[in-house]
Design an enzyme around this catalytic site. Sequence first.
Site, PDB file in Angstrom:
ATOM      1  N   GLU A 248      -0.158  -6.647  22.631  1.00  0.00           N
ATOM      2  CA  GLU A 248       0.145  -5.108  23.421  1.00  0.00           C
ATOM      3  C   GLU A 248      -0.887  -4.076  23.923  1.00  0.00           C
ATOM      4  OE1 GLU A 248       1.474  -3.221  19.419  1.00  0.00           O
ATOM      5  OE2 GLU A 248      -0.206  -1.752  19.775  1.00  0.00           O
TER       6      GLU A 248
ATOM      7  N   ARG B 297      -1.854  -8.503  -1.959  1.00  0.00           N
ATOM      8  CA  ARG B 297      -2.900  -9.288  -2.251  1.00  0.00           C
ATOM      9  C   ARG B 297      -3.149  -9.092  -4.082  1.00  0.00           C
ATOM     10  NH1 ARG B 297      -7.577  -6.890   1.926  1.00  0.00           N
ATOM     11  NH2 ARG B 297      -6.288  -5.249   1.180  1.00  0.00           N
TER      12      ARG B 297
ATOM     13  N   GLY C 274       0.530  -1.638  -0.082  1.00  0.00           N
ATOM     14  CA  GLY C 274       0.082   0.527  -0.430  1.00  0.00           C
ATOM     15  C   GLY C 274       0.580   1.111   0.023  1.00  0.00           C
ATOM     16  N   ARG C 275       0.224   2.024   0.763  1.00  0.00           N
ATOM     17  CA  ARG C 275       1.288   3.289   0.197  1.00  0.00           C
ATOM     18  C   ARG C 275       2.458   2.950   1.259  1.00  0.00           C
ATOM     19  NH1 ARG C 275      -5.056   5.490   1.366  1.00  0.00           N
ATOM     20  NH2 ARG C 275      -4.873   4.350   2.375  1.00  0.00           N
TER      21      ARG C 275
ATOM     22  N   HIS D 280       5.096   0.898  19.396  1.00  0.00           N
ATOM     23  CA  HIS D 280       3.804   1.644  18.830  1.00  0.00           C
ATOM     24  C   HIS D 280       4.109   2.693  17.984  1.00  0.00           C
ATOM     25  CE1 HIS D 280       0.784   0.203  16.364  1.00  0.00           C
ATOM     26  NE2 HIS D 280       0.743   1.146  15.610  1.00  0.00           N
ATOM     27  N   ILE D 281       5.629   3.533  17.730  1.00  0.00           N
ATOM     28  CA  ILE D 281       5.838   4.870  17.557  1.00  0.00           C
ATOM     29  C   ILE D 281       5.888   4.997  15.955  1.00  0.00           C
ATOM     30  CG2 ILE D 281       6.528   5.078  19.707  1.00  0.00           C
ATOM     31  CD1 ILE D 281       9.622   4.966  18.682  1.00  0.00           C
TER      32      ILE D 281
ATOM     33  N   ILE E  24       5.827  -3.359  10.762  1.00  0.00           N
ATOM     34  CA  ILE E  24       4.994  -1.978  11.777  1.00  0.00           C
ATOM     35  C   ILE E  24       3.824  -2.441  11.293  1.00  0.00           C
ATOM     36  CG2 ILE E  24       7.294  -0.228  11.512  1.00  0.00           C
ATOM     37  CD1 ILE E  24       6.735   0.526   8.594  1.00  0.00           C
ATOM     38  N   ALA E  25       3.297  -3.121  10.707  1.00  0.00           N
ATOM     39  CA  ALA E  25       2.257  -3.382  10.363  1.00  0.00           C
ATOM     40  C   ALA E  25       0.916  -3.491  11.772  1.00  0.00           C
ATOM     41  CB  ALA E  25       1.649  -4.592   9.453  1.00  0.00           C
ATOM     42  N   ARG E  26       1.346  -4.297  11.893  1.00  0.00           N
ATOM     43  CA  ARG E  26      -0.126  -5.025  13.252  1.00  0.00           C
ATOM     44  C   ARG E  26       0.858  -5.974  14.311  1.00  0.00           C
ATOM     45  NH1 ARG E  26      -1.589  -0.376  13.324  1.00  0.00           N
ATOM     46  NH2 ARG E  26      -3.662   0.221  13.483  1.00  0.00           N
TER      47      ARG E  26
HETATM   48  C1  8YV Z   1      -1.449   4.632  15.244  1.00  0.00           C
HETATM   49  C2  8YV Z   1      -1.504   2.872  14.021  1.00  0.00           C
HETATM   50  O1  8YV Z   1      -0.643   5.811  16.403  1.00  0.00           O
HETATM   51  O2  8YV Z   1      -2.168   4.941  12.236  1.00  0.00           O
HETATM   52  C3  8YV Z   1      -2.137   3.266  12.383  1.00  0.00           C
HETATM   53  O3  8YV Z   1      -2.640   2.237  12.143  1.00  0.00           O
HETATM   54  O4  8YV Z   1      -0.884   2.282  13.939  1.00  0.00           O
HETATM   55  C4  8YV Z   1      -0.516   4.137  14.487  1.00  0.00           C
HETATM   56  O5  8YV Z   1      -0.635   5.475  13.695  1.00  0.00           O
HETATM   57  C5  8YV Z   1      -2.450   4.226  16.233  1.00  0.00           C
HETATM   58  O6  8YV Z   1      -2.967   3.056  15.351  1.00  0.00           O
HETATM   59  C6  8YV Z   1      -3.109   4.944  16.860  1.00  0.00           C
HETATM   60  O7  8YV Z   1      -4.185   5.317  16.725  1.00  0.00           O
END
Ligand code: 8YV
Length: 328
Positions: free
Chosen positions: A269, A179, A156-157, A287-288, A238-240
């Site tokens: 988390e 995908r 994605g972006r 998660h920064i 850095i996804a989820r």
């Molecule tokens: C957020 C993120 O800091 O935008 C997203 O999907 O994972 C992060 O940028 C976090 O989800 C807080 O809302």
Amino acid sequence: MSKPNILVARAVFPEVIAHLQQHFEVHANQADETWSKAQLMDKLRGMDGAFTTGGDRIDAEVLAACPTLKICANMAVGYNNFDIDAMTAAGVLATNAPDVLTETTADFGFALLMATARRITESEHYLRAGKWTKWSFDMFAGSDIHGSTLGVLGMGRIGQGIAKRGAYGFGMKVIYHNRSRLDAALEAECKASYVSKDELLRTADHVVLVLPYSPASHHTIGAAELALMKPTATLVNIARGGIVDDAALAAALRDRRIAAAGLDVFEGEPQVHPDLLTVPNVVLTPHIASATVPTRMAMAMLAADNLIGFFKEKRPLTPLNPAVLATK
Ligand code: 8YV
């Protein structure tokens, strides 16, 4: 006419609260209390709209308890905290905060990749612990970024931003899996070649995960996928949380089946799998990836403007289930 009631579920910049207060009766949580689901449902009762973050789960149970709710505006591009089908069924609009965080998050993905491959935090801990007494030829010898193969899973972006940084900034060969394949012009712009997921895992020196979380992407990287990777490879998430099986990853890192990992997101988390805390070859951040002051401000303002656009003109900026608008 009375102003709509808006719950802001977590603390945000005072400027954002002031912006919302021009249009709404704002119920803010500037003390930044963390609420249980029952507490969130209690706070949402009687609200017309909510400003939420990625940790605030909005599902059928919450929606049933809050029948006055019309919109939830997420201050995040990811929205796996929303049950979109349940929201659509309840006639509640969902919005997210895309685009404004793309470059900042891609910067961070690259920073985490470099810290991981060049063993920056591991070496800093060694130095701070007073263990640095002499130079040695292989001390914290890691792997190269420049000229290596970058595998981007999820194009994605943000994935495209990482691909461009690798290709243009570091002369990397970029391969990706997604995908759906990008069109030829976008592939050329990103200097990226489409490969299967298995080929990506087998051939990349560095694998960066940037795909959205859904039940279908749960444990996209588990023991079998880690086994395909090179023993010298690095993995960056850095996804989820939940996209990687963190227990399997900790075992692979411990047994040196891959060289290192950099993780900004975790299953469950802010809890972190205890085994990840015991292996040295992992860089851990809380998660920064989107956390710069201008970007967090832009994300929060976009969420606020979604609420304002919806209540003023039924025109939110970035709706996720726009079909709901037709019913309003
Ligand atoms: C957020 C993120 O800091 O935008 C997203 O999907 O994972 C992060 O940028 C976090 O989800 C807080 O809302």
